[in-house]
Design a protein around this motif. Structure first.
Motif, mmCIF file in Angstrom:
data_model
loop_
_atom_site.group_PDB
_atom_site.id
_atom_site.type_symbol
_atom_site.label_atom_id
_atom_site.label_comp_id
_atom_site.label_asym_id
_atom_site.label_seq_id
_atom_site.Cartn_x
_atom_site.Cartn_y
_atom_site.Cartn_z
ATOM 1 N N THR A 168 -38.781 56.832 55.865
ATOM 2 C CA THR A 168 -37.796 57.892 55.701
ATOM 3 C C THR A 168 -37.480 58.095 54.220
ATOM 4 O O THR A 168 -37.348 59.233 53.761
ATOM 5 C CB THR A 168 -36.513 57.564 56.484
ATOM 6 O OG1 THR A 168 -36.862 57.366 57.857
ATOM 7 C CG2 THR A 168 -35.491 58.670 56.375
ATOM 8 N N GLN A 169 -37.379 57.010 53.467
ATOM 9 C CA GLN A 169 -37.148 57.111 52.029
ATOM 10 C C GLN A 169 -38.303 57.834 51.342
ATOM 11 O O GLN A 169 -38.097 58.677 50.471
ATOM 12 C CB GLN A 169 -36.975 55.724 51.408
ATOM 13 C CG GLN A 169 -35.669 55.049 51.743
ATOM 14 C CD GLN A 169 -35.618 53.631 51.200
ATOM 15 O OE1 GLN A 169 -36.637 52.998 50.957
ATOM 16 N NE2 GLN A 169 -34.400 53.130 51.024
ATOM 17 N N GLU A 170 -39.525 57.503 51.737
ATOM 18 C CA GLU A 170 -40.700 58.147 51.151
ATOM 19 C C GLU A 170 -40.731 59.635 51.486
ATOM 20 O O GLU A 170 -41.049 60.465 50.629
ATOM 21 C CB GLU A 170 -41.976 57.455 51.622
ATOM 22 C CG GLU A 170 -42.138 56.056 51.046
ATOM 23 C CD GLU A 170 -43.306 55.297 51.647
ATOM 24 O OE1 GLU A 170 -43.967 55.817 52.574
ATOM 25 O OE2 GLU A 170 -43.564 54.173 51.188
ATOM 26 N N LEU A 171 -40.402 59.975 52.724
ATOM 27 C CA LEU A 171 -40.358 61.373 53.129
ATOM 28 C C LEU A 171 -39.291 62.125 52.332
ATOM 29 O O LEU A 171 -39.540 63.218 51.820
ATOM 30 C CB LEU A 171 -40.066 61.489 54.630
ATOM 31 C CG LEU A 171 -39.897 62.907 55.168
ATOM 32 C CD1 LEU A 171 -41.169 63.723 54.974
ATOM 33 C CD2 LEU A 171 -39.509 62.865 56.638
ATOM 34 N N GLN A 191 -39.353 66.132 45.753
ATOM 35 C CA GLN A 191 -40.352 66.557 44.773
ATOM 36 C C GLN A 191 -40.844 67.971 45.071
ATOM 37 O O GLN A 191 -40.994 68.790 44.159
ATOM 38 C CB GLN A 191 -41.546 65.604 44.759
ATOM 39 C CG GLN A 191 -41.321 64.333 43.986
ATOM 40 C CD GLN A 191 -42.589 63.500 43.923
ATOM 41 O OE1 GLN A 191 -43.285 63.339 44.923
ATOM 42 N NE2 GLN A 191 -42.883 62.983 42.749
ATOM 43 N N ALA A 192 -41.091 68.264 46.340
ATOM 44 C CA ALA A 192 -41.554 69.600 46.726
ATOM 45 C C ALA A 192 -40.496 70.654 46.396
ATOM 46 O O ALA A 192 -40.816 71.729 45.885
ATOM 47 C CB ALA A 192 -41.891 69.628 48.215
ATOM 48 N N ALA A 193 -39.241 70.339 46.653
ATOM 49 C CA ALA A 193 -38.156 71.276 46.343
ATOM 50 C C ALA A 193 -38.058 71.510 44.838
ATOM 51 O O ALA A 193 -37.866 72.646 44.387
ATOM 52 C CB ALA A 193 -36.830 70.738 46.887
ATOM 53 N N LEU A 225 -40.506 71.251 42.644
ATOM 54 C CA LEU A 225 -41.658 72.054 42.244
ATOM 55 C C LEU A 225 -41.451 73.529 42.582
ATOM 56 O O LEU A 225 -41.769 74.417 41.780
ATOM 57 C CB LEU A 225 -42.932 71.540 42.912
ATOM 58 C CG LEU A 225 -43.505 70.241 42.364
ATOM 59 C CD1 LEU A 225 -44.644 69.749 43.263
ATOM 60 C CD2 LEU A 225 -43.998 70.429 40.946
ATOM 61 N N LEU A 226 -40.899 73.797 43.752
ATOM 62 C CA LEU A 226 -40.622 75.176 44.140
ATOM 63 C C LEU A 226 -39.589 75.815 43.214
ATOM 64 O O LEU A 226 -39.718 76.975 42.821
ATOM 65 C CB LEU A 226 -40.146 75.243 45.589
ATOM 66 C CG LEU A 226 -41.223 75.030 46.641
ATOM 67 C CD1 LEU A 226 -40.578 74.886 48.019
ATOM 68 C CD2 LEU A 226 -42.222 76.174 46.633
ATOM 69 N N LYS A 227 -38.575 75.051 42.861
ATOM 70 C CA LYS A 227 -37.541 75.571 41.963
ATOM 71 C C LYS A 227 -38.148 75.957 40.621
ATOM 72 O O LYS A 227 -37.922 77.059 40.122
ATOM 73 C CB LYS A 227 -36.443 74.534 41.757
ATOM 74 C CG LYS A 227 -35.402 74.972 40.761
ATOM 75 C CD LYS A 227 -34.378 73.890 40.491
ATOM 76 C CE LYS A 227 -33.406 74.322 39.418
ATOM 77 N NZ LYS A 227 -32.460 73.279 39.081
ATOM 78 N N TRP A 228 -38.928 75.055 40.032
ATOM 79 C CA TRP A 228 -39.500 75.333 38.714
ATOM 80 C C TRP A 228 -40.573 76.411 38.780
ATOM 81 O O TRP A 228 -40.770 77.161 37.816
ATOM 82 C CB TRP A 228 -40.006 74.054 38.064
ATOM 83 C CG TRP A 228 -38.830 73.213 37.651
ATOM 84 C CD1 TRP A 228 -38.423 72.037 38.195
ATOM 85 C CD2 TRP A 228 -37.869 73.533 36.638
ATOM 86 N NE1 TRP A 228 -37.264 71.600 37.580
ATOM 87 C CE2 TRP A 228 -36.910 72.500 36.623
ATOM 88 C CE3 TRP A 228 -37.726 74.594 35.745
ATOM 89 C CZ2 TRP A 228 -35.830 72.499 35.748
ATOM 90 C CZ3 TRP A 228 -36.643 74.587 34.866
ATOM 91 C CH2 TRP A 228 -35.713 73.545 34.878
ATOM 92 N N SER A 229 -41.247 76.539 39.910
ATOM 93 C CA SER A 229 -42.195 77.646 40.077
ATOM 94 C C SER A 229 -41.443 78.970 40.051
ATOM 95 O O SER A 229 -41.917 79.951 39.464
ATOM 96 C CB SER A 229 -42.955 77.506 41.397
ATOM 97 O OG SER A 229 -43.765 76.356 41.382
ATOM 98 N N GLY A 230 -40.286 79.002 40.671
ATOM 99 C CA GLY A 230 -39.454 80.201 40.642
ATOM 100 C C GLY A 230 -38.998 80.533 39.236
ATOM 101 O O GLY A 230 -38.981 81.707 38.836
ATOM 102 N N VAL A 231 -38.660 79.520 38.463
ATOM 103 C CA VAL A 231 -38.260 79.733 37.073
ATOM 104 C C VAL A 231 -39.432 80.321 36.289
ATOM 105 O O VAL A 231 -39.268 81.266 35.517
ATOM 106 C CB VAL A 231 -37.774 78.414 36.429
ATOM 107 C CG1 VAL A 231 -37.597 78.562 34.925
ATOM 108 C CG2 VAL A 231 -36.474 77.954 37.076
ATOM 109 N N ASP A 232 -40.624 79.767 36.498
ATOM 110 C CA ASP A 232 -41.820 80.280 35.818
ATOM 111 C C ASP A 232 -42.095 81.729 36.208
ATOM 112 O O ASP A 232 -42.413 82.558 35.356
ATOM 113 C CB ASP A 232 -43.038 79.411 36.128
ATOM 114 C CG ASP A 232 -42.955 78.028 35.499
ATOM 115 O OD1 ASP A 232 -42.169 77.840 34.545
ATOM 116 O OD2 ASP A 232 -43.684 77.127 35.974
#
Length: 57
Positions: A7-10, A16-18, A20-27
């Motif tokens: 559960t911790q790993e998930l 991490q996925a969230a 990455l999505l946030k910074w992709s939106g910034v880009d």
């Protein structure tokens, strides 16, 4: 109650996925802004507005 290791790993992977999505939106927002500045504003203004909505801006 402590989280189990899977559960911790998930949770870590989802965080991490969230991020990455946030910074992709910034880009995307930066690219849309530059395109707008270079005279393609009419064509890409919708993308710029969408990025602003999702980035909280």
């Amino acid at each position: 109650m402590a989280l189990t290791k899977p559960t911790q790993e998930l949770w870590h992977d989802l965080k991490q996925a969230a991020d990455l999505l946030k910074w992709s939106g910034v880009d995307l927002f930066k690219v849309a802004t530059k395109l707008s500045e270079y005279g393609s504003g009419r064509r890409f203004s919708g993308a710029h507005e969408n990025c602003g909505e999702h980035s909280g801006g």
